[in-house]
Design a protein around this motif. Structure first.
Motif, PDB file in Angstrom:
ATOM      1  N   THR A 300     -15.370   1.699  14.987  1.00 11.66           N
ATOM      2  CA  THR A 300     -14.053   2.328  15.137  1.00 11.66           C
ATOM      3  C   THR A 300     -13.238   1.695  16.254  1.00 11.66           C
ATOM      4  N   GLN A 301     -13.910   1.085  17.239  1.00 12.05           N
ATOM      5  CA  GLN A 301     -13.170   0.484  18.353  1.00 12.05           C
ATOM      6  C   GLN A 301     -12.246  -0.634  17.884  1.00 12.05           C
ATOM      7  N   VAL A 302     -12.664  -1.397  16.872  1.00 11.29           N
ATOM      8  CA  VAL A 302     -11.866  -2.528  16.398  1.00 11.29           C
ATOM      9  C   VAL A 302     -10.545  -2.038  15.826  1.00 11.29           C
ATOM     10  N   LYS A 303     -10.583  -0.975  15.038  1.00  9.48           N
ATOM     11  CA  LYS A 303      -9.350  -0.432  14.461  1.00  9.48           C
ATOM     12  C   LYS A 303      -8.482   0.192  15.534  1.00  9.48           C
ATOM     13  N   HIS A 304      -9.090   0.924  16.459  1.00 12.12           N
ATOM     14  CA  HIS A 304      -8.327   1.499  17.562  1.00 12.12           C
ATOM     15  C   HIS A 304      -7.656   0.402  18.397  1.00 12.12           C
ATOM     16  N   TYR A 408     -12.689   2.194   8.411  1.00 12.34           N
ATOM     17  CA  TYR A 408     -12.733   1.701   9.789  1.00 12.34           C
ATOM     18  C   TYR A 408     -12.128   0.303   9.934  1.00 12.34           C
ATOM     19  N   ASN A 409     -11.767  -0.352   8.835  1.00 13.69           N
ATOM     20  CA  ASN A 409     -11.158  -1.681   8.870  1.00 13.69           C
ATOM     21  C   ASN A 409      -9.651  -1.556   9.037  1.00 13.69           C
ATOM     22  N   TRP A 410      -9.111  -2.252  10.028  1.00 15.11           N
ATOM     23  CA  TRP A 410      -7.670  -2.178  10.255  1.00 15.11           C
ATOM     24  C   TRP A 410      -6.887  -2.844   9.128  1.00 15.11           C
ATOM     25  N   ASP A 493     -14.032  11.147  11.452  1.00 17.73           N
ATOM     26  CA  ASP A 493     -14.005  12.014  12.630  1.00 17.73           C
ATOM     27  C   ASP A 493     -12.562  12.340  13.008  1.00 17.73           C
ATOM     28  N   THR A 494     -12.267  13.615  13.167  1.00 16.50           N
ATOM     29  CA  THR A 494     -10.897  14.026  13.504  1.00 16.50           C
ATOM     30  C   THR A 494     -10.479  13.542  14.889  1.00 16.50           C
ATOM     31  N   ARG A 495     -11.425  13.266  15.777  1.00 19.20           N
ATOM     32  CA  ARG A 495     -11.067  12.742  17.097  1.00 19.20           C
ATOM     33  C   ARG A 495     -10.470  11.350  16.988  1.00 19.20           C
ATOM     34  N   ASP A 496     -10.973  10.535  16.057  1.00 12.23           N
ATOM     35  CA  ASP A 496     -10.391   9.222  15.826  1.00 12.23           C
ATOM     36  C   ASP A 496      -8.968   9.344  15.286  1.00 12.23           C
ATOM     37  N   HIS A 497      -8.742  10.313  14.411  1.00 17.66           N
ATOM     38  CA  HIS A 497      -7.390  10.524  13.878  1.00 17.66           C
ATOM     39  C   HIS A 497      -6.418  10.891  14.998  1.00 17.66           C
ATOM     40  N   LYS A 498      -6.844  11.795  15.867  1.00 15.22           N
ATOM     41  CA  LYS A 498      -5.955  12.252  16.942  1.00 15.22           C
ATOM     42  C   LYS A 498      -5.682  11.141  17.954  1.00 15.22           C
TER      43      LYS A 498
END
Length: 523
Positions: A300-304, A408-410, A493-498
């Motif tokens: 998830t870090q890569v997309k973030h 998870y892929n941007w 995960d909703t935390r990633d969405h937020k």
């Protein structure tokens, strides 16, 4: 300097009165003791404020040496000048000016370099910590090599709070190097934004390929890091063929080691069932992805990071606030052909109806055609994507499609964003005779050794047959491609969405941390 004392007595009427008596001059020992006490307090207050302003790292010995210097100067001043405070003030002013004059980045590296003497202990502690987290690793010369991700190098940061403030400060300064040599940026220039992790071998090849490009002296290279590494910093700062800037992803796993958005020990393991997660009572038990798996912070870090860097470059960098030209997005494992700027301009001139341009496709084949082919469609190739601010202003109207898409892929999230954005059509011109080649044979999707560079040597040999600087191109209109029904998961995960939506909020980095730092002097 005279010191007055007051003697108090109780008159007959009962109320207190203060009557000045004869002034008394304190002895030399008393005056020296008082001066030493108040000087230490003043210096400590000043230096604490300077630490907040410029983050000057002073040890207790350095502080004592500075105080001793002021004491010596005070003794000289009392013998030569009655107003020794003037000399004391001059000393402090000179000290402040010299500290401001020093390069901030050099001060950071100097402080980090002093930690090398503790490198063995740090490696041992980090190895033990990673072992407890069940992460695969190996140790080489006391440098952590994360499995498949490449050499991280440099000392580990046991003080995460310090690293966080370093990243905040560097993002605050937004320093552009070589600006005095190559001049300011204009709208006819090009910005190349490079996403960097830890694969320094690939990054060195990317920088080497960029240095051979025609017109590179007018380009601004922006390196976006999700790992603070001294060797990578030294490599980037050694660039002298164009302007450069470095920004740092503030939500990286290096900073948030055991809490979200990193991998928290209270999070559910990625490969357990929902029933097992509920029984474990882990944090995100109720939020698996489409395939029943739970989040992996490394993925998830890569997309973030990609989403944060594009928001930062378009909306938060002061130096390019009014820049309306094109921005080219590449990564640390991309090899760039030296006529890429020429080909990008030719594509923009030939296909003005397109909003997004891609300079390559995923193929190691090097074509020898004199006239390169351009395919126009609504499908985006993730190699060498380029667009400008006006396109970005259209994309941000469909942020939900990016942040809530369970992938998870941007690049697949960007596909979803461009294809389902109501009221907008994003035609893309993709160059079939690539000017950007993917070098990565290791990393998140590969388990190979990052030190194997044989395929890069072969690619350089094949590029000798490529026809550079063509005068014309052949344009073909492709049929519309359909998106997969669902994403590849990993983003439930909703935390990633937020967090993704939070990055979209157009807050100013300088406004965000102005209460923590004083605005730096103009250089």
């Amino acid at each position: 300097m005279r010191w007055f004392t007051f003697q108090r007595h109780a008159p007959e009427n009962g109320w207190l009165n203060s009557v000045p008596v004869k002034p008394l001059r304190r002895s030399r020992v008393q005056r020296y003791t008082l001066w030493t006490f108040f000087t230490r307090i003043q210096l400590e207050r000043l230096l604490r404020s300077m630490v907040l302003i410029k983050k000057i790292f002073l040890t207790a010995d350095e502080l004592n040496h500075l105080i001793l210097l002021c004491r010596v100067m005070k003794r000289i001043a009392t013998r030569c000048l009655r107003r020794w405070t003037l000399v004391y003030g001059v000393i402090l002013i000179i000290f402040i000016i010299t500290q401001y004059h020093k390069s901030w980045s050099k001060l950071l590296d100097l402080h980090i370099g002093m930690q090398k003497s503790k490198n063995i202990i740090e490696c041992t502690l980090e190895t033990q910590e990673l072992f407890y987290r069940n992460q695969k690793l190996k140790i080489t010369n006391c440098s952590i090599i994360d499995g498949g991700e490449g050499i991280t190098g440099g000392p580990s940061f046991d003080n995460v709070r310090l690293l966080k403030r370093i990243v905040e400060r560097l993002n605050y300064e937004q320093t552009i190097r070589n600006l005095d040599v190559y001049g300011p940026l204009n709208n006819n220039s090009l910005i190349v934004l490079i996403q960097v992790h830890t694969r320094i071998n690939y990054l060195a090849e990317t920088i080497s390929s960029l240095s051979q490009a025609r017109g590179i002296e007018d380009v601004l290279l922006i390196f976006s890091h999700d790992y603070y590494d001294m060797r990578i910093n030294d490599l980037v700062r050694s660039i002298n063929f164009c302007k450069t800037m470095q920004i740092y992803f503030p939500y990286s796993m290096q900073i948030y080691t055991d809490v979200f958005p990193g991998q928290s020990p209270h999070d559910c393991p990625p490969k357990i069932t929902r029933a097992e997660a509920i029984e474990m009572n882990c944090t995100n038990a109720m939020f698996p992805d489409l395939y029943g798996n739970y989040r992996n912070a490394t993925a998830t870090q890569v997309k973030h990071h990609w989403w944060w860097k594009i928001n930062t470059v378009f909306d938060r960098l002061t130096a390019i606030r009014y820049y309306t030209g094109s921005i080219l997005f590449i990564e640390e494992d991309h090899y760039i052909v030296k006529d890429f700027i020429y080909m990008l301009r030719l594509m923009q001139k030939t296909c003005p109806q397109s909003k997004i341009f891609s300079l390559g496709i995923h193929s190691d084949y090097v074509s020898s055609r004199k006239s390169p082919q351009i395919h126009v469609s609504n499908w985006i190739s993730n190699l060498g994507i380029s667009f400008n601010r006006s396109v970005w202003n259209e994309l941000i109207q469909c942020t939900n499609q990016f942040c809530y898409y369970d992938d998870y892929n941007w690049d697949w999230s960007l596909q979803k964003m461009t294809k389902t954005c109501p009221g907008h059509t994003f035609w893309t011109s993709t160059l079939q005779n690539s000017r950007v080649y993917h070098l990565g044979k290791c990393g998140m999707h590969h388990a190979n050794n990052c030190t194997d560079m044989s395929h890069i040597v072969k690619l350089k040999q094949n590029l000798n047959t490529l026809k550079l600087y063509p005068e014309t191109v052949d344009v073909t209109l492709e049929n519309t491609k359909q998106m997969p029904i669902s994403g590849f998961g990993g983003w439930g995960d909703t935390r990633d969405h937020k967090l993704c939506m939070h990055m979209m909020n157009h807050y100013d980095v300088k406004t965000q941390i102005q209460n923590r730092f004083t605005k730096p002097l103009k250089r």
